[in-house]
Motif scaffolding. Sequence first.
Motif, PDB file in Angstrom:
ATOM      1  N   GLY A  70       0.754  -1.223   0.067  1.00 35.58           N
ATOM      2  CA  GLY A  70       0.126  -0.052  -0.035  1.00 35.58           C
ATOM      3  C   GLY A  70       0.722   1.228   0.067  1.00 35.58           C
ATOM      4  N   MET A  71       1.946   1.299   0.946  1.00 36.99           N
ATOM      5  CA  MET A  71       2.715   2.397   0.827  1.00 36.99           C
ATOM      6  C   MET A  71       3.380   2.552  -0.603  1.00 36.99           C
ATOM      7  N   LEU A  72       3.786   1.627  -1.317  1.00 34.74           N
ATOM      8  CA  LEU A  72       4.408   1.740  -2.653  1.00 34.74           C
ATOM      9  C   LEU A  72       3.506   1.875  -3.537  1.00 34.74           C
ATOM     10  N   SER A  73       2.221   1.606  -3.327  1.00 36.93           N
ATOM     11  CA  SER A  73       1.092   2.266  -4.247  1.00 36.93           C
ATOM     12  C   SER A  73       1.040   3.623  -4.102  1.00 36.93           C
ATOM     13  N   PHE A  74       1.102   4.047  -2.838  1.00 35.82           N
ATOM     14  CA  PHE A  74       0.953   5.504  -2.455  1.00 35.82           C
ATOM     15  C   PHE A  74       2.008   6.332  -3.110  1.00 35.82           C
ATOM     16  N   MET A  75       3.299   5.831  -3.039  1.00 30.34           N
ATOM     17  CA  MET A  75       4.463   6.488  -3.574  1.00 30.34           C
ATOM     18  C   MET A  75       4.495   6.563  -4.835  1.00 30.34           C
ATOM     19  N   ALA A  76       3.816   5.535  -5.507  1.00 33.62           N
ATOM     20  CA  ALA A  76       3.750   5.330  -6.956  1.00 33.62           C
ATOM     21  C   ALA A  76       3.046   6.618  -7.868  1.00 33.62           C
ATOM     22  N   PHE A  77       1.926   6.852  -7.154  1.00 34.25           N
ATOM     23  CA  PHE A  77       1.176   7.917  -7.860  1.00 34.25           C
ATOM     24  C   PHE A  77       1.655   9.252  -7.502  1.00 34.25           C
ATOM     25  N   TRP A  78       2.526   9.434  -6.324  1.00 31.02           N
ATOM     26  CA  TRP A  78       2.953  10.677  -6.002  1.00 31.02           C
ATOM     27  C   TRP A  78       4.179  10.770  -6.832  1.00 31.02           C
ATOM     28  N   PRO A  82       0.638   6.660 -11.575  1.00 33.23           N
ATOM     29  CA  PRO A  82      -0.937   6.170 -11.338  1.00 33.23           C
ATOM     30  C   PRO A  82      -1.116   5.060 -11.562  1.00 33.23           C
ATOM     31  N   SER A  83      -0.787   4.565 -12.862  1.00 31.44           N
ATOM     32  CA  SER A  83      -1.359   2.931 -13.375  1.00 31.44           C
ATOM     33  C   SER A  83      -0.758   2.125 -12.663  1.00 31.44           C
ATOM     34  N   GLU A  84       0.484   2.391 -12.161  1.00 28.56           N
ATOM     35  CA  GLU A  84       1.458   1.392 -11.384  1.00 28.56           C
ATOM     36  C   GLU A  84       0.804   1.404 -10.080  1.00 28.56           C
ATOM     37  N   SER A  85       0.354   2.455  -9.513  1.00 29.94           N
ATOM     38  CA  SER A  85      -0.199   2.515  -8.348  1.00 29.94           C
ATOM     39  C   SER A  85      -1.306   1.832  -8.101  1.00 29.94           C
ATOM     40  N   ALA A 113      -5.500   6.654  -6.498  1.00 29.97           N
ATOM     41  CA  ALA A 113      -4.724   6.349  -7.914  1.00 29.97           C
ATOM     42  C   ALA A 113      -5.511   6.548  -8.972  1.00 29.97           C
ATOM     43  N   HIS A 114      -6.796   6.133  -9.037  1.00 28.46           N
ATOM     44  CA  HIS A 114      -7.764   6.373 -10.141  1.00 28.46           C
ATOM     45  C   HIS A 114      -8.119   7.871 -10.218  1.00 28.46           C
ATOM     46  N   GLY A 115      -7.939   8.537  -9.075  1.00 28.58           N
ATOM     47  CA  GLY A 115      -8.168  10.020  -9.388  1.00 28.58           C
ATOM     48  C   GLY A 115      -7.307  10.607 -10.013  1.00 28.58           C
ATOM     49  N   HIS A 116      -6.037  10.278  -9.889  1.00 25.94           N
ATOM     50  CA  HIS A 116      -4.856  10.719 -10.555  1.00 25.94           C
ATOM     51  C   HIS A 116      -5.056  10.433 -12.332  1.00 25.94           C
ATOM     52  N   LEU A 117      -5.604   9.489 -12.359  1.00 24.82           N
ATOM     53  CA  LEU A 117      -5.830   9.137 -13.815  1.00 24.82           C
ATOM     54  C   LEU A 117      -7.208   9.649 -14.369  1.00 24.82           C
ATOM     55  N   ARG A 118      -7.886  10.385 -13.316  1.00 25.25           N
ATOM     56  CA  ARG A 118      -9.124  11.010 -13.731  1.00 25.25           C
ATOM     57  C   ARG A 118     -10.056   9.861 -14.085  1.00 25.25           C
ATOM     58  N   ASP A 119     -10.321   8.942 -13.572  1.00 23.69           N
ATOM     59  CA  ASP A 119     -11.167   7.788 -13.882  1.00 23.69           C
ATOM     60  C   ASP A 119     -12.465   8.010 -12.991  1.00 23.69           C
ATOM     61  N   ASP A 120     -13.290   8.781 -13.139  1.00 27.94           N
ATOM     62  CA  ASP A 120     -14.459   8.923 -12.001  1.00 27.94           C
ATOM     63  C   ASP A 120     -15.039   7.577 -11.535  1.00 27.94           C
ATOM     64  N   ALA A 121     -15.409   6.584 -12.495  1.00 25.89           N
ATOM     65  CA  ALA A 121     -16.167   5.486 -12.240  1.00 25.89           C
ATOM     66  C   ALA A 121     -15.173   4.803 -11.364  1.00 25.89           C
ATOM     67  N   GLU A 122     -14.078   4.277 -11.563  1.00 29.38           N
ATOM     68  CA  GLU A 122     -13.207   3.462 -10.890  1.00 29.38           C
ATOM     69  C   GLU A 122     -13.143   4.091  -9.452  1.00 29.38           C
ATOM     70  N   ALA A 123     -12.794   5.376  -9.579  1.00 34.17           N
ATOM     71  CA  ALA A 123     -12.539   6.097  -8.298  1.00 34.17           C
ATOM     72  C   ALA A 123     -13.608   5.941  -7.208  1.00 34.17           C
ATOM     73  N   SER A 124     -14.965   6.202  -7.761  1.00 27.46           N
ATOM     74  CA  SER A 124     -16.144   6.009  -6.998  1.00 27.46           C
ATOM     75  C   SER A 124     -16.285   4.801  -6.501  1.00 27.46           C
ATOM     76  N   ARG A 125     -16.102   3.655  -7.516  1.00 30.07           N
ATOM     77  CA  ARG A 125     -15.966   2.358  -6.883  1.00 30.07           C
ATOM     78  C   ARG A 125     -15.510   2.019  -5.764  1.00 30.07           C
ATOM     79  N   CYS A 126     -14.146   2.396  -5.653  1.00 24.91           N
ATOM     80  CA  CYS A 126     -13.068   2.369  -4.672  1.00 24.91           C
ATOM     81  C   CYS A 126     -13.592   3.087  -3.414  1.00 24.91           C
ATOM     82  N   ILE A 127     -14.090   4.234  -3.455  1.00 21.00           N
ATOM     83  CA  ILE A 127     -14.586   4.950  -2.337  1.00 21.00           C
ATOM     84  C   ILE A 127     -15.828   4.362  -1.714  1.00 21.00           C
TER      85      ILE A 127
END
Length: 287
Positions: A70-78, A82-85, A113-127
């Motif tokens: 999870g930390m590596l995912s966080f650091m990846a979008f930072w 974001p796709s790697e995240s 990560a989906h937010g950084h990709l501007r993927d509303d649908a996937e971001a909403s699903r994860c939220i």
Amino acid sequence: MLQHAQRTLERTRSPEQLTRLYYAAGQASSLLAAVSFDLGALAPAVSFARTAVQYGKTIGHGPLQAYAYGMLSFMAFWDGRPSESVRLARIAQGFGGLGSTARQRLYAIEARAHGHLRDDAEASRCIVAALEETGGRRDELHDDVAGEFAFDEARTAMSNATTGLLLRNGEAAEEFATAALTLLSNRPTAEVPLIVSGPAALDLARARLMRNEVEGAQEALDQVFQVPPGHRASGMMERLTAARMELTRPDFRGEASAVAVAEQIEEFSALSPARRLGAQSALAIES
């Protein structure tokens, strides 16, 4: 703690002791990754997180591996990947033995990560998935050790607010940021973590700036400006940078109150440990 665990590992052959020591070393590596990141040192943070993954893998500890991934995912979008995240967050979700806290954290990270990709649908699903993790399943690392490994409702709401900003959904961002601050307001002042309250207040300020409410943003920032220099972590600083960029929009041109807030942000940021150490990193929130 990490060096002590590593030295002791060399002196024992007891399987039980080795397991405990690898677990302790994994926790220490995770904490060092978090501290390094707060100081804006991304490369050491990634290195420590990868070390934590290896310790967790050695003893087959799902929650420890999931936390480190999870930390590596966080650091990846930072770091602008974001796709790697998303990929890393999903790997983390696949480990066994995870409680509701761990899964809530990982869904919130994936949403960002989906937010950084501007993927509303996937971001909403994860939220939604994060908010639905209320089953009360526990694991030792995230729920009993807790501390830096914890991820409660306030922290989830704060993270979701940031995702809302990434998607340029100011209304959702304000709603989540307000929820986070309301939850924190019910705690004694000494128990309010700055790592959550600061970013939540900053996200609230930026959400208000998105609808040109400078006074409302100033109100939200007032509590942020009270944070001592030593606690001005990297995530907080990059959110401030994003708010400062928001103030460069033509809507605020020549507005005295906007200029005053921008100057406060610059003065406050100059004393942060990350800035004083010369750290350079990508924005936590893209404009």
